[in-house]
Design a protein around this motif. Structure first.
Motif, PDB file in Angstrom:
ATOM      1  N   VAL A 199       0.851  -1.195   0.000  1.00 16.92           N
ATOM      2  CA  VAL A 199       0.000   0.000   0.000  1.00 16.92           C
ATOM      3  C   VAL A 199       0.886   1.244   0.000  1.00 16.92           C
ATOM      4  N   ALA A 200       1.923   1.225   0.827  1.00 15.69           N
ATOM      5  CA  ALA A 200       2.836   2.371   0.912  1.00 15.69           C
ATOM      6  C   ALA A 200       3.551   2.613  -0.416  1.00 15.69           C
ATOM      7  N   LEU A 201       3.938   1.522  -1.112  1.00 16.53           N
ATOM      8  CA  LEU A 201       4.656   1.663  -2.378  1.00 16.53           C
ATOM      9  C   LEU A 201       3.807   2.358  -3.437  1.00 16.53           C
ATOM     10  N   LEU A 202       2.525   1.977  -3.532  1.00 21.19           N
ATOM     11  CA  LEU A 202       1.664   2.611  -4.523  1.00 21.19           C
ATOM     12  C   LEU A 202       1.448   4.087  -4.188  1.00 21.19           C
ATOM     13  N   LYS A 203       1.246   4.382  -2.913  1.00 21.10           N
ATOM     14  CA  LYS A 203       1.038   5.775  -2.509  1.00 21.10           C
ATOM     15  C   LYS A 203       2.277   6.616  -2.808  1.00 21.10           C
ATOM     16  N   GLU A 204       3.463   6.045  -2.585  1.00 18.82           N
ATOM     17  CA  GLU A 204       4.704   6.770  -2.875  1.00 18.82           C
ATOM     18  C   GLU A 204       4.856   7.017  -4.372  1.00 18.82           C
ATOM     19  N   SER A 205       4.504   6.008  -5.181  1.00 14.86           N
ATOM     20  CA  SER A 205       4.598   6.157  -6.634  1.00 14.86           C
ATOM     21  C   SER A 205       3.637   7.225  -7.145  1.00 14.86           C
ATOM     22  N   LYS A 207       2.731   9.756  -5.456  1.00 10.52           N
ATOM     23  CA  LYS A 207       3.180  11.048  -4.925  1.00 10.52           C
ATOM     24  C   LYS A 207       4.359  11.607  -5.706  1.00 10.52           C
ATOM     25  N   ASP A 208       5.395  10.788  -5.934  1.00  9.91           N
ATOM     26  CA  ASP A 208       6.589  11.313  -6.602  1.00  9.91           C
ATOM     27  C   ASP A 208       6.699  10.885  -8.065  1.00  9.91           C
ATOM     28  N   GLU A 209       5.697  10.120  -8.565  1.00 13.38           N
ATOM     29  CA  GLU A 209       5.602   9.720  -9.971  1.00 13.38           C
ATOM     30  C   GLU A 209       6.761   8.827 -10.414  1.00 13.38           C
ATOM     31  N   ARG A 210       7.392   8.141  -9.475  1.00 13.75           N
ATOM     32  CA  ARG A 210       8.447   7.186  -9.811  1.00 13.75           C
ATOM     33  C   ARG A 210       7.913   5.765  -9.656  1.00 13.75           C
ATOM     34  N   PRO A 211       8.034   4.926 -10.683  1.00 14.19           N
ATOM     35  CA  PRO A 211       7.528   3.543 -10.576  1.00 14.19           C
ATOM     36  C   PRO A 211       8.344   2.728  -9.585  1.00 14.19           C
ATOM     37  N   ARG A 212       7.698   1.751  -8.991  1.00 13.31           N
ATOM     38  CA  ARG A 212       8.355   0.865  -8.031  1.00 13.31           C
ATOM     39  C   ARG A 212       7.901  -0.565  -8.288  1.00 13.31           C
ATOM     40  N   LYS A 223      -9.500 -15.318   1.878  1.00 16.03           N
ATOM     41  CA  LYS A 223      -8.590 -14.946   2.984  1.00 16.03           C
ATOM     42  C   LYS A 223      -7.224 -15.623   2.911  1.00 16.03           C
ATOM     43  N   ARG A 224      -6.882 -16.240   1.775  1.00 15.02           N
ATOM     44  CA  ARG A 224      -5.532 -16.774   1.624  1.00 15.02           C
ATOM     45  C   ARG A 224      -4.588 -15.634   1.251  1.00 15.02           C
ATOM     46  N   LYS A 225      -3.356 -15.772   1.629  1.00 16.86           N
ATOM     47  CA  LYS A 225      -2.343 -14.802   1.235  1.00 16.86           C
ATOM     48  C   LYS A 225      -1.446 -15.461   0.183  1.00 16.86           C
ATOM     49  N   ILE A 226      -1.452 -14.892  -1.011  1.00 13.28           N
ATOM     50  CA  ILE A 226      -0.670 -15.484  -2.092  1.00 13.28           C
ATOM     51  C   ILE A 226       0.517 -14.572  -2.418  1.00 13.28           C
ATOM     52  N   PRO A 227       1.651 -15.156  -2.767  1.00 15.58           N
ATOM     53  CA  PRO A 227       2.814 -14.339  -3.119  1.00 15.58           C
ATOM     54  C   PRO A 227       2.643 -13.740  -4.504  1.00 15.58           C
ATOM     55  N   ILE A 228       2.995 -12.463  -4.647  1.00 12.93           N
ATOM     56  CA  ILE A 228       2.886 -11.788  -5.938  1.00 12.93           C
ATOM     57  C   ILE A 228       4.153 -10.994  -6.230  1.00 12.93           C
ATOM     58  N   ARG A 229       4.390 -10.754  -7.502  1.00 17.32           N
ATOM     59  CA  ARG A 229       5.380  -9.770  -7.936  1.00 17.32           C
ATOM     60  C   ARG A 229       4.584  -8.632  -8.551  1.00 17.32           C
ATOM     61  N   ALA A 230       4.778  -7.410  -8.045  1.00 14.57           N
ATOM     62  CA  ALA A 230       3.935  -6.296  -8.470  1.00 14.57           C
ATOM     63  C   ALA A 230       4.763  -5.095  -8.903  1.00 14.57           C
ATOM     64  N   LYS A 231       4.181  -4.294  -9.805  1.00  9.98           N
ATOM     65  CA  LYS A 231       4.752  -3.014 -10.206  1.00  9.98           C
ATOM     66  C   LYS A 231       3.725  -1.924  -9.926  1.00  9.98           C
ATOM     67  N   TYR A 232       4.207  -0.822  -9.362  1.00 10.77           N
ATOM     68  CA  TYR A 232       3.336   0.280  -8.967  1.00 10.77           C
ATOM     69  C   TYR A 232       3.775   1.535  -9.708  1.00 10.77           C
ATOM     70  N   MET A 233       2.821   2.265 -10.270  1.00 13.54           N
ATOM     71  CA  MET A 233       3.176   3.493 -10.987  1.00 13.54           C
ATOM     72  C   MET A 233       2.023   4.490 -10.930  1.00 13.54           C
ATOM     73  N   ALA A 234       2.364   5.746 -11.176  1.00 13.60           N
ATOM     74  CA  ALA A 234       1.349   6.792 -11.212  1.00 13.60           C
ATOM     75  C   ALA A 234       0.589   6.714 -12.529  1.00 13.60           C
ATOM     76  N   GLY A 244      -4.220   9.158 -10.487  1.00 10.96           N
ATOM     77  CA  GLY A 244      -4.431   7.916  -9.737  1.00 10.96           C
ATOM     78  C   GLY A 244      -3.197   7.037  -9.825  1.00 10.96           C
ATOM     79  N   GLY A 245      -3.393   5.739  -9.645  1.00  7.95           N
ATOM     80  CA  GLY A 245      -2.290   4.803  -9.685  1.00  7.95           C
ATOM     81  C   GLY A 245      -2.659   3.547 -10.443  1.00  7.95           C
ATOM     82  N   LEU A 246      -1.649   2.840 -10.962  1.00  7.27           N
ATOM     83  CA  LEU A 246      -1.856   1.599 -11.695  1.00  7.27           C
ATOM     84  C   LEU A 246      -0.950   0.523 -11.110  1.00  7.27           C
ATOM     85  N   VAL A 247      -1.524  -0.669 -10.912  1.00  7.30           N
ATOM     86  CA  VAL A 247      -0.774  -1.793 -10.356  1.00  7.30           C
ATOM     87  C   VAL A 247      -0.890  -2.975 -11.302  1.00  7.30           C
ATOM     88  N   THR A 248       0.249  -3.551 -11.675  1.00  6.29           N
ATOM     89  CA  THR A 248       0.255  -4.821 -12.402  1.00  6.29           C
ATOM     90  C   THR A 248       0.891  -5.863 -11.494  1.00  6.29           C
TER      91      THR A 248
END
Length: 580
Positions: A199-205, A207-212, A223-234, A244-248
């Motif tokens: 959540v923090a990573l997307l909010k930071e992206s 805010k400063d428009e840098r992808p993470r 309610k299962r927790k599954i492992p993911i690889r994600a990219k966050y960007m403005a 807004g923000g976009l998450v893949t």
């Protein structure tokens, strides 16, 4: 335009500059003098009305526009008489090309320095321009969504306040959420709350428009927790402003499972089941794994005894040491002893060298004796000594060999019954039966079947390098009602068969193995010959089925039981009568 009103009132001299601005904005404007003769007519006005400047300048406006642009009611006098700065209203016109247009008009009197009435200015905007632009934007958005829906990753977008605005098809498949359940909700629900690092990573992206990018955990609908690889960007609009923000994201659970299968490194994440019996078993395993006790796993063929044994080993202190499996039913009796305990050179004809057995191969680790109920009585005494003294004689040797191994045994026969039948040593049974884990039949935990199906289909789809396949309601109904004598292994075989046969996006009834369909048709044929509804009421079958469903809050299993019919038959009749 309203803000320009004071400037307009100062003098007509400013009009030429204003006209250029409004023309560029595709806003039509013309002016009239105090006698209501048209004195100017900009290019946008020509386009909107279809009239040429040279044809209207010098003409009385009411002669040109009274019956179309003014709708028979001149607002010039109204604005002057009411001493208003301007009047605004909507009209619908048909231009010279017979095209219907929706127009918003602003009419404002023009005054000189001494409040002398100089004339009037009319400003109008064609809404059809916006409508075309809006439709184009909607088309582009739909095209974008169509592209995103076909990517091999899950995608979702959020607005500046963090509420989900788009949720792709694969995002639905990975998380189990229907997009209707998440649209408008805060995206933190997918990551277990606001405190999540994702959540923090997307909010930071945003805010400063840098992808993470990062690897994290996503919370599914169940309610299962599954492992993911994600990219966050403005997410930016056409003016390069962040809106807004976009998450893949990619589901790593299948990849991790495939990796673990190659390495036999199964852990708790590989154990699936919400049934109380399975939950109780899962609670025991960490305690059992931490100990050095011998474990006996009982369960029918295909219930997952191998997996449980591997999990116990992989979370124990012996995890870095070997895990050796011996199938006691797969080896002939005359070879079993040499395979398990090894032999020395010269022990028998052809023994030209020393060969360690499986117990020696498992030194420091775990040996898994599968189907131990098939172990010959002659070897049971030797195994008993290993359990008691941690030593044995290799075949042909006069010296004992000590080993440090943990024994996990498994059987599908029930050792107590074999003891009663004198086919298994009682003393060995009690040495093995320190901790006993019993795996339930799949038909005893049918609530876990949907989750197992999803897990297996995702894994098999990954092996085929395709996206996860959807199972239709009719096919799912058959899968949920089958008794699975082969348990989880049979379910895996059925789904693998269906995925091979299916060349489409959805698995339907026709893709299931023939024996499943034959059983379904035989059941339905049998029920067709039996009166399943109360006597004297067969004529109103639809009403009776509807009432039963209502009484059980549309639980098809309970309704079918009350009506004495198979669930698949109930499903077919519901389709027949349009009940849903």
């Amino acid at each position: 335009i309203m803000g320009m009103n004071n400037m307009i009132e100062e003098s007509l001299l400013y009009y030429k500059q204003l006209d250029l601005i409004l023309d560029d904005l595709h806003i039509g404007v013309f002016t009239v003098d105090s006698e209501r003769k048209i004195t100017s007519f900009n290019r946008a006005a020509e386009i909107i009305t279809g009239y040429k400047k040279e044809d209207v300048v010098g003409q009385y406006c009411f002669d040109v526009f009274l019956n179309d642009l003014c709708y028979g009611d001149c607002k010039y006098h109204n604005a002057v008489e009411e001493e208003q700065g301007f009047l605004s209203f909507d009209v619908e016109i048909t231009d010279s090309q017979n095209v219907r247009r929706l127009i918003t008009k602003i009419v404002a009197p023009l005054y000189g320095a001494n409040r002398d009435l100089l004339g009037c200015i009319e400003i109008f905007q064609d809404h059809s321009v916006f409508e075309e632009m809006f439709n184009r934007i909607i088309y582009d958005e739909r095209r974008m969504k169509m592209i995103l829906d076909n990517l091999e990753v899950g995608v979702f977008t959020v607005n500046l306040s963090g509420h989900i605005t788009f949720f792709s098809t694969l995002a639905e498949a990975i998380t189990g959420f229907d997009r209707k359940e998440v649209l408008g909700k805060t995206f933190s629900m997918l990551f277990g709350g606001e405190e999540s690092s994702d959540v923090a990573l997307l909010k930071e992206s945003m805010k400063d428009e840098r992808p993470r990018s990062s690897k994290g955990l996503m919370t599914t609908k169940d309610k299962r927790k599954i492992p993911i690889r994600a990219k966050y960007m403005a997410l930016k609009n056409e003016r390069a402003r962040t809106v807004g923000g976009l998450v893949t994201f990619q589901d790593l659970s299948v990849i991790l499972r495939m990796s673990r299968e190659l390495q036999d490194r199964f852990t708790f994440a590989d154990m699936i089941g919400r049934d109380p019996k399975m939950q109780k078993l899962f609670e025991m395993i960490p305690v059992v794994a931490a100990s050095e006790a011998t474990v006996l796993i009982e369960g029918a063929t295909g219930t997952g005894k191998d997996l449980i044994a591997k999990v116990i080993h992989n979370v124990s202190r012996r995890a870095k040491k070997p895990f050796v499996k011996v199938n006691c039913a797969a080896l002939p009796d005359n070879l079993l002893e040499s395979e398990m305990f090894g032999y020395i050179r010269g022990a028998f004809t052809g023994a030209d060298r020393d060969k360690p057995g499986r117990f020696q191969d498992a030194e420091g680790g775990t040996i898994f004796l599968d189907e131990i109920g098939d172990l010959p009585l002659s070897l049971q005494a030797k195994l008993l000594r290993v359990l008691e003294d941690k030593e044995f004689y290799p075949l042909g040797s006069r010296k004992t060999t000590r080993v440090d191994v943990r024994i996990i045994a498994a059987t599908n026969q029930g050792l107590e019954r074999l003891v009663a039948e004198k086919r298994f040593r009682e003393d060995l049974f009690y040495r093995l039966n320190v901790i006993r884990l019993e795996l339930p039949l799949l038909r005893e935990r049918k609530g876990d079947i949907p989750q197992l199906i999803s897990h297996i289909v995702n894994r098999l789809s990954a092996l085929k390098e395709t996206t996860s396949t959807v199972i239709t309601k009719e096919a799912m109904e058959v899968l949920l009602n089958h008794d699975y004598p082969g348990n989880i292994r049979e379910l895996e075989n059925i789904l693998e068969h269906a995925l091979i046969i299916c060349q489409e996006d959805d698995i339907d009834l026709r893709h299931l193995p023939l024996y499943l369909k034959e059983r379904l048709f035989a059941e339905e044929a049998r029920e067709e010959t039996v009166e399943t509804l109360p006597a004297g009421r067969l004529g109103d079958e639809r009403h009776i089925i509807m009432e039963a469903l209502k009484r059980h809050k549309w639980n098809r299993g309970k309704a079918a039981k009350e009506l004495n019919m198979h669930r698949a038959t109930l499903w077919r009749k519901m389709k027949k009568y349009g009940l849903s």
